[in-house]
Motif scaffolding. Structure first.
Motif, PDB file in Angstrom:
ATOM      1  N   SER A 227      -5.074  -0.234  11.320  1.00 49.04           N
ATOM      2  CA  SER A 227      -6.016   0.151  10.274  1.00 49.04           C
ATOM      3  C   SER A 227      -5.328   1.164   9.371  1.00 49.04           C
ATOM      4  CB  SER A 227      -7.303   0.702  10.878  1.00 49.04           C
ATOM      5  OG  SER A 227      -6.990   1.525  11.967  1.00 49.04           O
ATOM      6  N   LEU A 228      -5.913   1.339   8.202  1.00 46.30           N
ATOM      7  CA  LEU A 228      -5.319   2.243   7.224  1.00 46.30           C
ATOM      8  C   LEU A 228      -5.320   3.660   7.806  1.00 46.30           C
ATOM      9  CD1 LEU A 228      -4.304   1.966   4.260  1.00 46.30           C
ATOM     10  CD2 LEU A 228      -6.523   2.877   3.564  1.00 46.30           C
TER      11      LEU A 228
ATOM     12  N   CYS B  53      -1.289  10.310   5.186  1.00 47.46           N
ATOM     13  CA  CYS B  53       0.031   9.698   5.022  1.00 47.46           C
ATOM     14  C   CYS B  53       0.970  10.171   6.136  1.00 47.46           C
ATOM     15  CB  CYS B  53       0.609  10.072   3.662  1.00 47.46           C
ATOM     16  SG  CYS B  53       2.306   9.503   3.449  1.00 47.46           S
TER      17      CYS B  53
ATOM     18  N   ARG C  11      -8.740  -6.539   3.094  1.00 47.59           N
ATOM     19  CA  ARG C  11      -9.906  -5.667   3.035  1.00 47.59           C
ATOM     20  C   ARG C  11     -11.108  -6.269   3.758  1.00 47.59           C
ATOM     21  NH1 ARG C  11     -10.677  -1.802  -2.158  1.00 47.59           N
ATOM     22  NH2 ARG C  11      -8.661  -1.116  -1.377  1.00 47.59           N
TER      23      ARG C  11
ATOM     24  N   ARG D 164      -8.087  -4.415   7.743  1.00 44.17           N
ATOM     25  CA  ARG D 164      -6.836  -4.223   8.463  1.00 44.17           C
ATOM     26  C   ARG D 164      -5.651  -4.291   7.521  1.00 44.17           C
ATOM     27  NH1 ARG D 164      -7.367  -2.487  13.376  1.00 44.17           N
ATOM     28  NH2 ARG D 164      -6.020  -3.882  14.534  1.00 44.17           N
ATOM     29  N   LEU D 165      -4.576  -3.657   7.971  1.00 42.91           N
ATOM     30  CA  LEU D 165      -3.275  -3.886   7.352  1.00 42.91           C
ATOM     31  C   LEU D 165      -2.541  -4.857   8.265  1.00 42.91           C
ATOM     32  CD1 LEU D 165      -2.445  -0.167   6.663  1.00 42.91           C
ATOM     33  CD2 LEU D 165      -2.685  -1.897   4.883  1.00 42.91           C
TER      34      LEU D 165
ATOM     35  N   PHE E 293      -3.844   6.800   0.064  1.00 42.95           N
ATOM     36  CA  PHE E 293      -3.246   5.477  -0.103  1.00 42.95           C
ATOM     37  C   PHE E 293      -3.889   4.683  -1.229  1.00 42.95           C
ATOM     38  CE2 PHE E 293      -1.624   6.383   4.138  1.00 42.95           C
ATOM     39  CZ  PHE E 293      -0.289   6.140   3.867  1.00 42.95           C
TER      40      PHE E 293
ATOM     41  N   LEU F  42       3.724   1.666   3.255  1.00 44.25           N
ATOM     42  CA  LEU F  42       3.403   1.295   4.632  1.00 44.25           C
ATOM     43  C   LEU F  42       4.149   0.032   5.019  1.00 44.25           C
ATOM     44  CD1 LEU F  42      -0.386   2.136   4.740  1.00 44.25           C
ATOM     45  CD2 LEU F  42       1.528   3.420   5.720  1.00 44.25           C
TER      46      LEU F  42
ATOM     47  N   THR G  22       0.864  -1.170   0.000  1.00 35.65           N
ATOM     48  CA  THR G  22       0.000   0.000   0.000  1.00 35.65           C
ATOM     49  C   THR G  22       0.900   1.219   0.000  1.00 35.65           C
ATOM     50  OG1 THR G  22      -1.598  -1.254   1.298  1.00 35.65           O
ATOM     51  CG2 THR G  22      -1.895   1.137   1.223  1.00 35.65           C
TER      52      THR G  22
ATOM     53  N   GLU H 259      -2.624  -5.344   2.886  1.00 34.16           N
ATOM     54  CA  GLU H 259      -3.996  -4.958   3.173  1.00 34.16           C
ATOM     55  C   GLU H 259      -4.913  -6.178   3.113  1.00 34.16           C
ATOM     56  OE1 GLU H 259      -5.778  -2.061   0.556  1.00 34.16           O
ATOM     57  OE2 GLU H 259      -7.663  -2.125   1.654  1.00 34.16           O
TER      58      GLU H 259
ATOM     59  N   ALA I   7      -3.806   0.791  -3.254  1.00 30.36           N
ATOM     60  CA  ALA I   7      -3.370  -0.600  -3.216  1.00 30.36           C
ATOM     61  C   ALA I   7      -2.521  -0.888  -4.439  1.00 30.36           C
ATOM     62  CB  ALA I   7      -4.586  -1.519  -3.195  1.00 30.36           C
TER      63      ALA I   7
ATOM     64  N   CYS J  75       1.484   5.670  -0.786  1.00 25.92           N
ATOM     65  CA  CYS J  75       0.866   6.994  -0.865  1.00 25.92           C
ATOM     66  C   CYS J  75       1.001   7.520  -2.289  1.00 25.92           C
ATOM     67  CB  CYS J  75       1.550   7.935   0.133  1.00 25.92           C
ATOM     68  SG  CYS J  75       1.049   9.666  -0.082  1.00 25.92           S
TER      69      CYS J  75
END
Ligand code: ADP
Ligand code: ZN
Length: 740
Positions: free
Chosen positions: A484-485, A489, A469, A473-474, A498, A456, A447, A467, A500, A449
């Motif tokens: 969490s996301l 950033c 979905r 959660r990440l 962010f 991340l 993931t 990730e 994917a 930016c």
């Protein structure tokens, strides 16, 4: 050992007299070795006996390993407290523990711990309370119909358990208790029933095809003859290898021997167990990490008492205390899951061969894609190979094609090429099933930016966060860290920036749902499927054709037999090839071959599409041409030139700790004192690819030896002066399979 020896005066004992009653006891703890204890005069002890001994201010259970050494000063000697009433640890198991310890350089107690993983199993099994008629007693209470029914039930039958009486006589348990008080029936203690029924080896299996019959007869003959031998059953997927090795199992059972079947943990499915049950009439005893502790206790004890004749288990089952083992089958012998990576580091397939060698019985390795090590052992004449070249019932092997992703590009933000999309559409239209394979859990492997490119990353590991979905959660796939996301950033503060990057199976499922909305799909990964029962439910739904399209990671690759599955799409065939793993090509070949083997297992022919950016890669070429042996020969040649296993020996040494400077300091010290000599080479120290793992910094050494040199004495010498301070750790990995 002479335990009848007269008791000697305590402190002033002369060495000879007291040594007679010394035993060395190995404790299941990562200590240096066995310790001396004194056997009380009235205690008869034999090697292998389980005993309770004092350890500091505690008590510990250990195993009598042999005679005492006499090295402990008499005033420090302590007495064995008690001998436990459990079957002794067989001699071959004790030798095996010593052997594994010497080979893996793990303390013998750490290996012993695996052989006695359930200390509760050492307690005597609990007896059951049952009831019977009291002889000669006459009724002194009023007889109700309920009471009469109970007495009638117990009139001539064997003693029965309380719930059984209540059920069969149709009374409440109070009625039974009343009869006990009245003295008409009495309690008795019964031994618990045997936990496993005897497998019936005389049941007939299916009529074997000629090639199967030849292999089965040869195996059965080897088993009957007894003695050590290592065999390889090499047959394409669906050729009936399982049916054939069932014959070897039947032969061993007929000889009155116990049998162990080792499987990679994820292959130990309910489907597989049922197959076993159909053949032998009973479920085998199971041994794997999902067992409850009561189940472990039962299984361990039954193995030790010889009551479990047939055990199916993951790699740790190798350390069960079989007294009468006569055959080990290692199914899917090429699987890297047989390598245990934490604690005592060992390769269960290789150690199974050692176990067979120590006890003198045959070991059977089974695979459609045998490991290079095993193939090499066959070529050198150390192992004997049996071949099953064709699928059962004349089913053809699937047609395998590459899809060149450089030419046949999937549209942006999608992962299925035109060719694969068309093939999926055709398959679904024909009412057949398809499997999409992508060995990546989660939604997206990375993931980042969109404004600044920040990625991340896990705070504890050198790894990107993945990730998931469905869970929102990440996650880090190495340490379990989850977050969490973030709304903005952390690097550039851009909001909602962010994106994917790349596909995981969850994202693939999204694409499939958009392309084929009418198809019934299911996703099978270790995250989405909770436990073996859930996996079983999906497998059965696919088998009943309630699912048209199955999407999954490597857990779908194993063993399943789906008659209507005719198309397999490998979404990213190049995935396993990156990285510095010695066995990357071999493993990718094995995995893709296995996935491909899910297609066209019955009369409808199968088709496999490999999406790749490198169709000329030897792995893809070998898969397409179905030329496994040429691939193995080329791979062997590469390894021979590089003097890599199996043509040379490797050992990895990993220094780790939470303080990077301390880790580097120890690594530098080790580098100065690295072993040298003819046929010995030390690579490193280098930051491991996972330079940070679970908050620990890691540096690696690789010790490379010529085949005729053993790494163990070199390493022992190398590490002898090392004292580990703080939380520094040194992990030794002989024959490493992972290079992270
Ligand atoms: P492998 O272990 O080589 O993949 P299996 O033993 O699982 O092959 O066999 C594949 C399928 O073919 C299974 O459903 C099995 O029951 C069936 N099969 C294999 N050999 C025979 C046989 N001789 N008679 C009947 N069915 C067979
Ligand atoms: Zn992590």
């Amino acid at each position: 050992m002479d335990s009848d020896h007269a008791s000697s005066p305590p402190a002033a004992a002369d060495g000879a007299a007291s040594a007679d009653r010394l035993v060395s006891v190995l404790l299941p703890l990562p200590l240096a070795g066995a310790y001396d204890y004194r056997a009380p005069a009235d205690m008869r002890l034999q090697p292998g006996d389980f005993v309770i001994v004092p350890l500091g201010r505690r008590e510990a259970v250990g195993v009598v390993w042999g005679e005492g050494t006499g090295e402990v000063a008499p005033e420090k000697l302590k007495d064995v407290i008690e001998r436990l009433d459990a079957p002794p640890l067989p001699e071959t198991v004790r030798r095996f523990v010593d052997w594994v310890s010497a080979y893996s350089l793990a303390p013998p107690g750490a290996v012993l711990r695996m052989a006695m993983s359930v200390s509760a199993a050492l307690e005597e099994p609990r007896q059951l309370q049952a009831y019977r008629r009291r002889r000669g007693a006459t009724a002194s209470v009023k007889m109700t119909p309920a009471r009469t029914r109970v007495l009638a039930l117990l009139a001539d039958g064997p003693p029965r358990l309380l719930p059984e009486i209540a059920r069969e006589a149709g009374v409440g348990t109070g009625v039974v208790r009343g009869l006990v008080e009245a003295g008409l029936i009495e309690p008795v203690l019964l031994p618990p029933p045997p936990p496993y029924a005897e497998p019936d080896w005389q049941r007939a299996g299916p009529a074997l095809e000629p090639a199967q019959a030849v292999a089965a007869a040869s195996l059965a003959e080897t088993v009957r003859k007894g003695g050590f031998a290592t065999l390889l059953l090499d047959g394409v997927t669906g050729s009936g290898k399982t049916e054939v090795y069932f014959e070897a199992i039947a032969a061993a059972l007929a000889e009155g021997r116990q049998v162990l079947v080792l499987l990679p943990e994820i292959a130990l499915s309910p489907q597989w167990l049922q197959r076993f049950e159909r053949r032998f009439g009973v479920r085998p005893a199971e041994w794997h990490s999902d067992l409850r502790s009561s189940e472990r206790r039962t299984a361990w004890r039954a193995v030790a008492e010889g009551k479990a004749r047939l055990v199916v288990g993951a790699r740790s089952a190798l350390f069960l205390p079989f007294p009468e083992l006569g055959l080990i089958v290692v199914d899917e012998e090429h699987e890297s899951a047989f390598k245990q990576e934490d604690g005592v580091v060992y390769q269960a397939r290789d150690m199974a061969v050692v176990r067979g060698h120590l006890s003198g019985f045959p070991v059977l390795l089974v695979s459609a894609t045998p490991s290079l090590e095993t193939v090499q052992n066959v070529e050198a004449g150390r192992y004997r190979a049996l071949h099953l070249p064709e699928r059962h019932g004349g089913a053809a092997l699937p047609r395998i094609e590459a899809v060149d992703l450089r030419k046949d590009k999937p549209p942006r933000q999608s992962w299925l090429s035109g060719t694969l999309r068309d093939a999926l559409a055709e398959t679904l239209a024909a009412g057949e099933q398809a499997l999409l394979f992508l060995n990546r859990r989660g939604y997206a492997p990375l993931t980042l930016c969109r404004s600044c490119g920040h990625r991340l990353q896990c705070p504890n590991c050198s790894a990107w966060l993945v990730e998931h979905r469905y869970r929102g959660r990440l996650q880090c796939h190495h340490c379990g860290y989850a977050a969490s996301l973030p709304p903005s950033c952390p690097a550039c503060a851009a909001e909602q920036s962010f994106a994917a990057c790349g596909p995981g199976v969850e994202r693939l499922a999204e694409e499939v749902a958009a392309l084929y909305p009418a198809a019934r799909t299911a996703l099978m990964t270790s995250d989405t499927v909770m436990g073996p029962l859930a996996a079983e439910a999906i497998v059965e739904a696919v088998a009943r054709h309630e699912i048209d399209l199955l999407i999954g990671t490597q857990i779908v690759a194993k063993g399943h037999h789906f008659p209507m599955l005719t198309l397999v799409g490998v979404v990213d065939a190049d995935l396993g090839l990156a990285g510095g793993d010695l066995r990357a090509a071999e493993r990718t070949y094995q995995l893709l071959h296995q996935v491909a083997g899910r297609a066209g297992r019955e009369e409808r022919p199968g088709r496999v599409l490999l999406q790749t950016y490198d169709p000329a890669n030897p792995v893809m070429q070998a898969l397409i041409a179905g030329d496994r042996d040429r691939f193995l020969a080329e791979e062997a040649e590469d390894r021979r030139r590089a003097a890599m296993p199996p043509f040379g020996r490797l050992a990895a040494l990993i220094v780790s700790g939470s303080d990077a400077d301390a880790v580097d300091g120890l690594a530098a010290e080790l580098a100065r004192r690295a072993p040298q000599g003819e046929g010995v080479e030390v690579l490193g120290p280098a930051p491991a690819p996972m330079a940070l793992l679970r908050g620990r910094h890691r540096r690696r050494f690789l010790l490379k030896c010529r085949r005729d040199r053993q790494p163990q004495p070199l390493i022992r010498e190398w590490l002898r002066p090392v004292r580990l301070r703080g939380d520094l750790r040194l992990q030794i990995d002989i024959d490493p399979y992972s290079f992270y």
